[in-house]
Motif scaffolding. Structure first.
Motif, PDB file in Angstrom:
ATOM      1  N   TYR A 166      27.722 -34.411 -19.429  1.00  0.00           N
ATOM      2  CA  TYR A 166      27.004 -33.831 -20.557  1.00  0.00           C
ATOM      3  C   TYR A 166      27.519 -34.315 -21.923  1.00  0.00           C
ATOM      4  O   TYR A 166      26.953 -33.942 -22.942  1.00  0.00           O
ATOM      5  N   SER A 167      28.571 -35.109 -21.936  1.00  0.00           N
ATOM      6  CA  SER A 167      29.084 -35.649 -23.201  1.00  0.00           C
ATOM      7  C   SER A 167      28.462 -37.021 -23.456  1.00  0.00           C
ATOM      8  O   SER A 167      28.287 -37.815 -22.528  1.00  0.00           O
ATOM      9  N   PRO A 168      28.126 -37.322 -24.700  1.00  0.00           N
ATOM     10  CA  PRO A 168      27.517 -38.622 -24.999  1.00  0.00           C
ATOM     11  C   PRO A 168      28.524 -39.757 -24.883  1.00  0.00           C
ATOM     12  O   PRO A 168      29.735 -39.555 -24.919  1.00  0.00           O
ATOM     13  N   GLU A 169      28.014 -40.958 -24.753  1.00  0.00           N
ATOM     14  CA  GLU A 169      28.876 -42.138 -24.649  1.00  0.00           C
ATOM     15  C   GLU A 169      29.755 -42.268 -25.898  1.00  0.00           C
ATOM     16  O   GLU A 169      29.325 -41.992 -27.016  1.00  0.00           O
ATOM     17  N   GLY A 170      30.997 -42.687 -25.666  1.00  0.00           N
ATOM     18  CA  GLY A 170      31.917 -42.912 -26.768  1.00  0.00           C
ATOM     19  C   GLY A 170      32.541 -41.644 -27.338  1.00  0.00           C
ATOM     20  O   GLY A 170      33.230 -41.711 -28.362  1.00  0.00           O
ATOM     21  N   SER A 171      32.326 -40.498 -26.689  1.00  0.00           N
ATOM     22  CA  SER A 171      32.867 -39.240 -27.208  1.00  0.00           C
ATOM     23  C   SER A 171      34.174 -38.890 -26.502  1.00  0.00           C
ATOM     24  O   SER A 171      34.809 -39.738 -25.870  1.00  0.00           O
ATOM     25  N   LYS A 172      34.552 -37.607 -26.581  1.00  0.00           N
ATOM     26  CA  LYS A 172      35.844 -37.170 -26.039  1.00  0.00           C
ATOM     27  C   LYS A 172      35.670 -35.927 -25.172  1.00  0.00           C
ATOM     28  O   LYS A 172      34.846 -35.063 -25.460  1.00  0.00           O
ATOM     29  N   VAL A 173      36.454 -35.859 -24.103  1.00  0.00           N
ATOM     30  CA  VAL A 173      36.590 -34.661 -23.274  1.00  0.00           C
ATOM     31  C   VAL A 173      38.055 -34.254 -23.314  1.00  0.00           C
ATOM     32  O   VAL A 173      38.944 -35.094 -23.134  1.00  0.00           O
ATOM     33  N   LYS A 174      38.298 -32.976 -23.568  1.00  0.00           N
ATOM     34  CA  LYS A 174      39.676 -32.497 -23.659  1.00  0.00           C
ATOM     35  C   LYS A 174      39.939 -31.446 -22.588  1.00  0.00           C
ATOM     36  O   LYS A 174      39.105 -30.570 -22.338  1.00  0.00           O
ATOM     37  N   VAL A 175      41.101 -31.520 -21.957  1.00  0.00           N
ATOM     38  CA  VAL A 175      41.537 -30.530 -20.972  1.00  0.00           C
ATOM     39  C   VAL A 175      42.885 -29.994 -21.424  1.00  0.00           C
ATOM     40  O   VAL A 175      43.811 -30.762 -21.690  1.00  0.00           O
ATOM     41  N   GLU A 176      42.994 -28.669 -21.510  1.00  0.00           N
ATOM     42  CA  GLU A 176      44.237 -28.058 -21.958  1.00  0.00           C
ATOM     43  C   GLU A 176      44.529 -26.809 -21.142  1.00  0.00           C
ATOM     44  O   GLU A 176      43.626 -26.221 -20.533  1.00  0.00           O
TER      45      GLU A 176
END
Length: 570
Positions: free
Chosen positions: A473-483
């Motif tokens: 669901y995130s667009p290309e070139g973006s970021k996913v964060k896990v914390e």
């Protein structure tokens, strides 16, 4: 009339006041006396918050929710489903009823008459008699009994001489005792509690269609359903709801009220505390069957139109129906009541067999379609074949997910071992590296320390699902964060995407089966988050979704208990 004095806002600089609207099924005084301790407890446990009780009758509760006069509601299952459908409330806990030192999470209906009424001994004797129920919206005090009557060919709309509503369970009991009506419908435990309070003698009443449920202590005429739901209204902040949920599930049932240490009123009143939200599917089934609330027009779409629009759902339905019918036949003929463990093993085996037998023809259809596509030159026909292939892929995914969910639903507990959540998340991230590189998405793992928890290896599936969704669901070139956040006795894992987010009206339903906050071009069975929720429930944890406070996207989170070396049960 509403009790307006409960709604005074907190002055500037003081604690925030939150109102819990409670359905007064036995009158406002009863609600105040039994639930006041819960409000006191929450006021102590949730920082800078004061909670107050607002008793509401069946008509008032809709007005209170629609006009944001309450922040939380405690209602019977019928009203919960109606309010969920109409105003988007979402359950966060289920009540545990207390009796004789034990807790019960189910209840039913009781159909009563006077014990000296020799004209009424069974359900068929009800025709032509007068009936009093609690309210036309009451679950235990009306609709549970109606369903049982209709299953025995009693039509409540035609077979009674007249029907009246007493508005409280107590009023129905007193009307039957006085002889002003022939028959009454009330919820289980009302007769026993009135007798314990010295207000009636149970020997004055006769129970019609008496049932006996194992380990259930109350007089009963119907099947059992999940107990009342404690829910947040749509405008209540999710962060507050999370704190309230954790406090409720941690609430002791044997602590005296702080307002009066000498009295014996427990903080939970007649309630033994709270448990994780139960499955309210039986309530939905009743409402569908009787066409009530959101299901008023259920089943009235023309069959040919429904099949034309949703043929693949029809196929899946009949496949699952084969599983259910065959399994029920096997369990009826071969499984004894005391062989629950063997029954669950048989169900798992049968699910595996049916999954295999359903996937084979689906795979064959896909194979033939692939051949036809390669041989077909007509562009329009190729588009049709592509559409069939897409739906076949969806069907295969749904069969696989449905089988997995069926296995999880039959499980009651998991073997939990000490594992580090940080290590698990890093392993999952490595397995998703291809998807990250394909969309040029940067994955930020904010998990620098050690996070010991007691979990089952199946927890990897939860994180795989949430992180895969974040990537999809995130667009290309973006970021996913896990914390991972330290939340007291829990580790709270955040999976933060950069997508379009989840609409507020979908947040309360996104973890239900076959519900998706969809976006074109993204595949899925609609069961992935339901599987996530079930796995987390088996860990006695929590799951939810919030908006990303730092910008665009969503924060999917799970809360899992920390490892406690002092106890093997944590």
């Amino acid at each position: 009339m509403l009790f307006g004095f409960f709604l005074l806002p907190a002055a500037s600089g003081e604690e925030n006041v939150y109102v819990i609207g409670i359905l007064s099924h036995r009158g406002p005084d009863h609600s105040l006396s039994t639930l006041a301790g819960t409000a006191e407890y929450l006021s102590e446990e949730v920082p800078n918050c004061t909670f107050e009780i607002l008793p509401l009758d069946y008509d008032e509760i809709f007005d209170a929710v629609s006009n944001d006069r309450v922040d939380f509601v405690l209602t019977d299952p019928f009203l919960y489903v109606e309010l969920e459908s109409t105003y988007g409330i979402s359950r966060i806990a289920t009540m545990k009823n207390s009796w004789g030192g034990n807790a019960y999470t189910e209840y039913g209906g009781v159909i009563i008459t006077r014990s000296d009424n020799d004209n009424i001994n069974e359900l068929s004797d009800l025709r032509g008699k007068s009936l009093m129920a609690v309210d036309e919206h009451s679950f235990g005090g009306f609709w549970i009994g109606v369903r049982t009557m209709e299953h025995n060919d009693i039509d409540y709309r035609e077979d009674f001489s007249n029907i009246t509503f007493g508005k409280t369970h107590d009023a129905v009991v007193y009307a039957v005792r006085s002889g002003s009506v022939d028959v009454g419908i009330i919820r289980t435990d009302v007769l026993e509690r009135l007798a314990a309070e010295g207000k009636i003698n149970i020997s004055e009443f006769k129970v019609i269609n008496q049932q006996h449920a194992e380990a259930f202590p109350f007089l009963l005429s119907t099947q059992l359903y999940p107990e009342w739901a404690f829910s947040k209204v749509s405008s209540t902040p999710l962060e507050l709801a999370e704190e309230v949920t954790i406090a409720l599930l941690s609430m002791p049932s044997d602590t005296p009220s702080p307002a009066n240490e000498s009295n014996s009123t427990l903080r939970s009143g007649n309630y033994a505390g709270w448990t994780i939200p139960l499955d309210y599917t039986p309530v939905h089934e009743l409402m569908k069957e009787l066409r009530l609330g959101p299901y008023e027009n259920y089943g009235r779409v023309p069959l040919n139109e429904a099949i034309a629009q949703h043929w693949y759902w029809v196929v899946l339905f009949f496949m699952l129906l084969v599983i259910i019918v065959t399994y029920d036949r096997l369990t009826t003929e071969k499984i004894k009541k005391d062989e629950l463990e063997k029954s669950n093993k048989l169900k798992d085996l049968f699910t595996d067999i049916m999954r295999h037998d359903l996937l084979n023809p689906a795979g064959t259809i896909k194979g033939f379609n692939d051949v036809l596509y390669l041989k077909e030159d007509d562009e329009e026909k190729r588009k049709i074949i592509e559409a069939i292939n897409r739906q076949t892929d969806k069907l295969i995914s749904m069969i696989d997910s449905a089988a997995k969910l069926a296995k999880l639903e039959s499980s009651h507990e998991l073997e939990l071992d000490k594992r580090d959540l940080g290590v698990i998340l890093k392993n999952v991230a490595e397995s998703l590296d291809h998807g990250l590189r394909e969309k040029d998405i940067r994955l930020e793992l904010a998990i620098p320390g050690k996070y010991p928890s007691r979990v089952n290896e199946i927890i990897e599936e939860v994180f795989t699902n949430l992180m895969s969704n974040a990537i999809k669901y995130s667009p290309e070139g973006s970021k996913v964060k896990v914390e991972i956040i330290d939340a007291g006795s829990y580790w709270k894992v955040h999976v933060i995407d950069s997508g379009d987010g989840v609409a507020d009206e979908n947040k309360s339903r996104i973890f239900e089966r076959f519900t998706r906050a969809d976006r074109k071009g993204i595949k899925g069975s609609g069961l992935g988050l339901a599987i996530v929720k079930r796995i987390i429930e088996l860990h006695n944890g929590f799951v939810g979704v919030n908006d990303n406070p730092e910008g665009k996207g969503s924060v999917f989170w799970v809360a899992l208990k920390k490892y406690d070396h002092t106890s093997s049960h944590n």
